[in-house]
Design a protein around this motif. Sequence first.
Motif, PDB file in Angstrom:
ATOM      1  N   GLU A 244       0.833  -1.217   0.000  1.00 55.07           N
ATOM      2  CA  GLU A 244       0.000   0.000   0.000  1.00 55.07           C
ATOM      3  C   GLU A 244       0.861   1.257   0.000  1.00 55.07           C
ATOM      4  OE1 GLU A 244      -3.049   0.139   2.964  1.00 55.07           O
ATOM      5  OE2 GLU A 244      -3.560  -1.979   2.750  1.00 55.07           O
ATOM      6  N   VAL A 245       0.633   2.105  -0.997  1.00 61.00           N
ATOM      7  CA  VAL A 245       1.270   3.421  -1.076  1.00 61.00           C
ATOM      8  C   VAL A 245       0.187   4.416  -1.470  1.00 61.00           C
ATOM      9  CG1 VAL A 245       3.052   4.842  -2.162  1.00 61.00           C
ATOM     10  CG2 VAL A 245       3.470   2.400  -1.799  1.00 61.00           C
ATOM     11  N   TYR A 246      -0.068   5.399  -0.624  1.00 65.96           N
ATOM     12  CA  TYR A 246      -1.170   6.347  -0.853  1.00 65.96           C
ATOM     13  C   TYR A 246      -0.692   7.627  -1.524  1.00 65.96           C
ATOM     14  CZ  TYR A 246      -4.591   3.624   1.740  1.00 65.96           C
ATOM     15  OH  TYR A 246      -5.463   2.632   2.136  1.00 65.96           O
ATOM     16  N   PHE A 247      -1.505   8.094  -2.459  1.00 68.65           N
ATOM     17  CA  PHE A 247      -1.242   9.325  -3.201  1.00 68.65           C
ATOM     18  C   PHE A 247      -2.267  10.399  -2.845  1.00 68.65           C
ATOM     19  CE2 PHE A 247       1.194   6.416  -5.673  1.00 68.65           C
ATOM     20  CZ  PHE A 247       2.090   7.156  -6.431  1.00 68.65           C
ATOM     21  N   ASN A 248      -1.842  11.638  -3.041  1.00 67.69           N
ATOM     22  CA  ASN A 248      -2.776  12.772  -3.032  1.00 67.69           C
ATOM     23  C   ASN A 248      -2.970  13.270  -4.449  1.00 67.69           C
ATOM     24  OD1 ASN A 248      -1.387  13.369  -0.028  1.00 67.69           O
ATOM     25  ND2 ASN A 248      -3.588  13.680  -0.190  1.00 67.69           N
ATOM     26  N   LEU A 249      -4.144  13.817  -4.712  1.00 75.05           N
ATOM     27  CA  LEU A 249      -4.420  14.435  -6.007  1.00 75.05           C
ATOM     28  C   LEU A 249      -3.820  15.833  -6.036  1.00 75.05           C
ATOM     29  CD1 LEU A 249      -8.139  13.322  -6.191  1.00 75.05           C
ATOM     30  CD2 LEU A 249      -6.228  12.285  -7.427  1.00 75.05           C
ATOM     31  N   ASP A 250      -3.346  16.227  -7.175  1.00 78.36           N
ATOM     32  CA  ASP A 250      -2.671  17.509  -7.328  1.00 78.36           C
ATOM     33  C   ASP A 250      -3.552  18.690  -6.924  1.00 78.36           C
ATOM     34  OD1 ASP A 250      -0.331  18.942  -8.239  1.00 78.36           O
ATOM     35  OD2 ASP A 250      -1.532  19.625  -9.921  1.00 78.36           O
ATOM     36  N   TRP A 251      -4.857  18.556  -7.107  1.00 77.75           N
ATOM     37  CA  TRP A 251      -5.771  19.679  -6.903  1.00 77.75           C
ATOM     38  C   TRP A 251      -6.497  19.635  -5.557  1.00 77.75           C
ATOM     39  CZ3 TRP A 251      -6.279  15.670 -10.303  1.00 77.75           C
ATOM     40  CH2 TRP A 251      -7.390  14.826 -10.188  1.00 77.75           C
ATOM     41  N   GLU A 252      -6.078  18.799  -4.624  1.00 74.99           N
ATOM     42  CA  GLU A 252      -6.754  18.743  -3.325  1.00 74.99           C
ATOM     43  C   GLU A 252      -5.817  19.193  -2.212  1.00 74.99           C
ATOM     44  OE1 GLU A 252      -7.815  14.856  -1.917  1.00 74.99           O
ATOM     45  OE2 GLU A 252      -5.978  13.931  -2.687  1.00 74.99           O
ATOM     46  N   THR A 253      -6.390  19.512  -1.062  1.00 76.13           N
ATOM     47  CA  THR A 253      -5.601  19.908   0.099  1.00 76.13           C
ATOM     48  C   THR A 253      -5.218  18.672   0.911  1.00 76.13           C
ATOM     49  OG1 THR A 253      -7.638  20.262   1.381  1.00 76.13           O
ATOM     50  CG2 THR A 253      -6.685  22.178   0.276  1.00 76.13           C
ATOM     51  N   VAL A 254      -4.148  18.811   1.699  1.00 74.39           N
ATOM     52  CA  VAL A 254      -3.615  17.684   2.468  1.00 74.39           C
ATOM     53  C   VAL A 254      -3.503  18.092   3.935  1.00 74.39           C
ATOM     54  CG1 VAL A 254      -1.686  16.062   2.706  1.00 74.39           C
ATOM     55  CG2 VAL A 254      -2.281  16.967   0.448  1.00 74.39           C
ATOM     56  N   SER A 255      -3.770  17.148   4.823  1.00 76.03           N
ATOM     57  CA  SER A 255      -3.604  17.394   6.253  1.00 76.03           C
ATOM     58  C   SER A 255      -2.894  16.215   6.899  1.00 76.03           C
ATOM     59  CB  SER A 255      -4.963  17.610   6.935  1.00 76.03           C
ATOM     60  OG  SER A 255      -5.731  16.422   6.907  1.00 76.03           O
ATOM     61  N   LYS A 256      -2.337  16.429   8.096  1.00 73.56           N
ATOM     62  CA  LYS A 256      -1.593  15.387   8.793  1.00 73.56           C
ATOM     63  C   LYS A 256      -2.462  14.185   9.146  1.00 73.56           C
ATOM     64  CE  LYS A 256       2.419  17.418  11.036  1.00 73.56           C
ATOM     65  NZ  LYS A 256       3.065  17.748  12.323  1.00 73.56           N
ATOM     66  N   SER A 257      -3.746  14.409   9.303  1.00 69.78           N
ATOM     67  CA  SER A 257      -4.642  13.333   9.734  1.00 69.78           C
ATOM     68  C   SER A 257      -5.034  12.404   8.588  1.00 69.78           C
ATOM     69  CB  SER A 257      -5.910  13.931  10.363  1.00 69.78           C
ATOM     70  OG  SER A 257      -6.606  14.739   9.419  1.00 69.78           O
ATOM     71  N   ARG A 258      -4.727  12.801   7.366  1.00 64.03           N
ATOM     72  CA  ARG A 258      -5.118  12.000   6.207  1.00 64.03           C
ATOM     73  C   ARG A 258      -4.264  10.733   6.097  1.00 64.03           C
ATOM     74  NH1 ARG A 258      -6.962  15.074   1.669  1.00 64.03           N
ATOM     75  NH2 ARG A 258      -6.841  13.107   0.518  1.00 64.03           N
ATOM     76  N   THR A 259      -4.909   9.631   5.716  1.00 66.94           N
ATOM     77  CA  THR A 259      -4.188   8.390   5.440  1.00 66.94           C
ATOM     78  C   THR A 259      -3.192   8.610   4.311  1.00 66.94           C
ATOM     79  OG1 THR A 259      -6.124   7.106   6.086  1.00 66.94           O
ATOM     80  CG2 THR A 259      -4.445   5.955   4.813  1.00 66.94           C
ATOM     81  N   SER A 260      -3.578   9.452   3.360  1.00 66.16           N
ATOM     82  CA  SER A 260      -2.716   9.720   2.205  1.00 66.16           C
ATOM     83  C   SER A 260      -1.412  10.390   2.614  1.00 66.16           C
ATOM     84  CB  SER A 260      -3.455  10.600   1.193  1.00 66.16           C
ATOM     85  OG  SER A 260      -3.866  11.813   1.803  1.00 66.16           O
ATOM     86  N   TYR A 261      -1.391  11.032   3.781  1.00 65.33           N
ATOM     87  CA  TYR A 261      -0.154  11.657   4.272  1.00 65.33           C
ATOM     88  C   TYR A 261       0.686  10.650   5.050  1.00 65.33           C
ATOM     89  CZ  TYR A 261       3.008  14.599   6.972  1.00 65.33           C
ATOM     90  OH  TYR A 261       4.132  15.144   7.548  1.00 65.33           O
ATOM     91  N   THR A 262       0.074   9.969   6.017  1.00 62.50           N
ATOM     92  CA  THR A 262       0.830   9.048   6.864  1.00 62.50           C
ATOM     93  C   THR A 262       1.293   7.797   6.120  1.00 62.50           C
ATOM     94  OG1 THR A 262      -1.235   8.011   7.621  1.00 62.50           O
ATOM     95  CG2 THR A 262      -0.365   9.814   8.957  1.00 62.50           C
ATOM     96  N   MET A 263       0.512   7.363   5.119  1.00 59.82           N
ATOM     97  CA  MET A 263       0.849   6.144   4.376  1.00 59.82           C
ATOM     98  C   MET A 263       1.337   6.459   2.960  1.00 59.82           C
ATOM     99  SD  MET A 263       0.555   3.428   6.179  1.00 59.82           S
ATOM    100  CE  MET A 263       0.392   2.136   4.952  1.00 59.82           C
ATOM    101  N   GLY A 264       1.743   7.704   2.745  1.00 59.37           N
ATOM    102  CA  GLY A 264       2.262   8.116   1.444  1.00 59.37           C
ATOM    103  C   GLY A 264       3.770   8.278   1.492  1.00 59.37           C
ATOM    104  N   TRP A 265       4.250   9.469   1.126  1.00 61.42           N
ATOM    105  CA  TRP A 265       5.687   9.703   1.073  1.00 61.42           C
ATOM    106  C   TRP A 265       6.348   9.546   2.439  1.00 61.42           C
ATOM    107  CZ3 TRP A 265       9.583   9.386  -1.897  1.00 61.42           C
ATOM    108  CH2 TRP A 265      10.780  10.045  -1.607  1.00 61.42           C
TER     109      TRP A 265
END
Length: 470
Positions: A244-265
């Motif tokens: 599992e590697v999570y991505f964020n979309l270029d046009w959305e905002t990101v927060s520390k609580s998001r799975t896409s942040y903790t399980m991404g880069w």
Amino acid sequence: MQFRIDENKFKKDYGIDKGSVKHSTGKNIKLLPYTTKYEKKHKEQIEKFNYCIGEFCRLIYNKKLNSEDVKLDDIDLFIKEVDVNSNDKIALKSIIRTLFFDENGNMNTFHPKLLNYINMPKSDYNLGLAKFLYDVLLNNEEGKKAKEKIIDCFNYKSDNAMELLILKNLPQLKEDKEGKSSYKCICSNVSNLFKEDLDFILNDPALFTSEFEDLVKYYYFFYISQFAIKISNFFDANRNITEEVYFNLDWETVSKSRTSYTMGWKMLESNMKNLFTHVNILEILNANDSIEKKYDYIDINNAIENCSGYEMASLYQNIKNIKNEYINAVDDVDWDDYISVNKYSSNDIKQEIYDLFKRIDYQFINSSRKKPYESYRKWFEEYCKSNFLRRRGSLGYALNITQERLLFITKLCIKDKEKIKLKDLFEEYKRRGIYFDRDSQDKIVDLFEKLNIIEKKSDSGDAQYVRSIL
């Protein structure tokens, strides 16, 4: 049991008898194309990924390019056999320049064969990268059919008279012998899926010409990200599943609580920190010229499970001897400060290998060798920054996917189907190592609705479908 370290070879490879340890990789097992000599000046080479594509294609085609012999900017080369008067010749050259050359005088890649003519400086990092990607993605028994199809695509005959004129008069590339695979493929799940997606774009020569670079570009990221996670799992890794590697979309905002942040880069970067330690311990574990097979952690785990009691005791002592030789040779760190970690308490051999890994990592971090240790992973980190990362304010970098890349991956997922269930599409993303959390999934649905490629749920609650975007 075949797996065993030749202690004399280990000492020779690592300079143990000479009083100083030399961490040299790639002799016993080739896993990654990186060196410890990354410098900022190499960033330009990393960004010129088309160089890698040119060499990748020539490896398939068994050709080599001598830049001194191939001058595609000379238009006279392509019209030398055309019977035309001087005035018309000027007009013809102008037409060719307009149709087939960019503003810098470089020929456009309008046909698959021209991928082989992408030039590369001899000392460029992309030369080794191309060989690595070719080996791990294509150069095996299962890749033969794909290579034949690619060569057919290179030889595809255009029905455009002007294109035929150019293609017919291209300088001949020199023949090169077919090279054996040098790199061991750890992530067969990535390799198998690459061939599947490659087969799809090969059905249309124009699609192959325009999308092959993007395909290889993504699969480079896909392979290394999977490699870093799998190898961090040591003996518990499974080369046939997608991590599992999570991505964020270029046009959305990101927060520390998001799975896409903790399980991404954030997660991936953590797994990449000790890449150089992993390639070193596997280099040590494969120090045996009498054994043709190259062992990764998964192979070693299988070998251990098939050991007899006597073989277990012998191998344990073999690993312990190597570890003690290494510890005694590395005399510029304070081993008294080293704290062991009991990870494999149920298996002494695995525990000894893991402890050797931790000690190799410890000495890198606590010695003058920390800089090359960090430089080794820089090649991939900088590649990610150029292609798959976006700085998100105080959060730092996060894995990022643009709308263009998302639609390209979506095209690969749907292939020649008329439509696909939305839930199945997200499963296809996951197969390709692209996970999205709930917030991102909602944003993707919004995008598809704007592009009018999604069939909304009916009143009866039927599943949503995404239509083909070919």
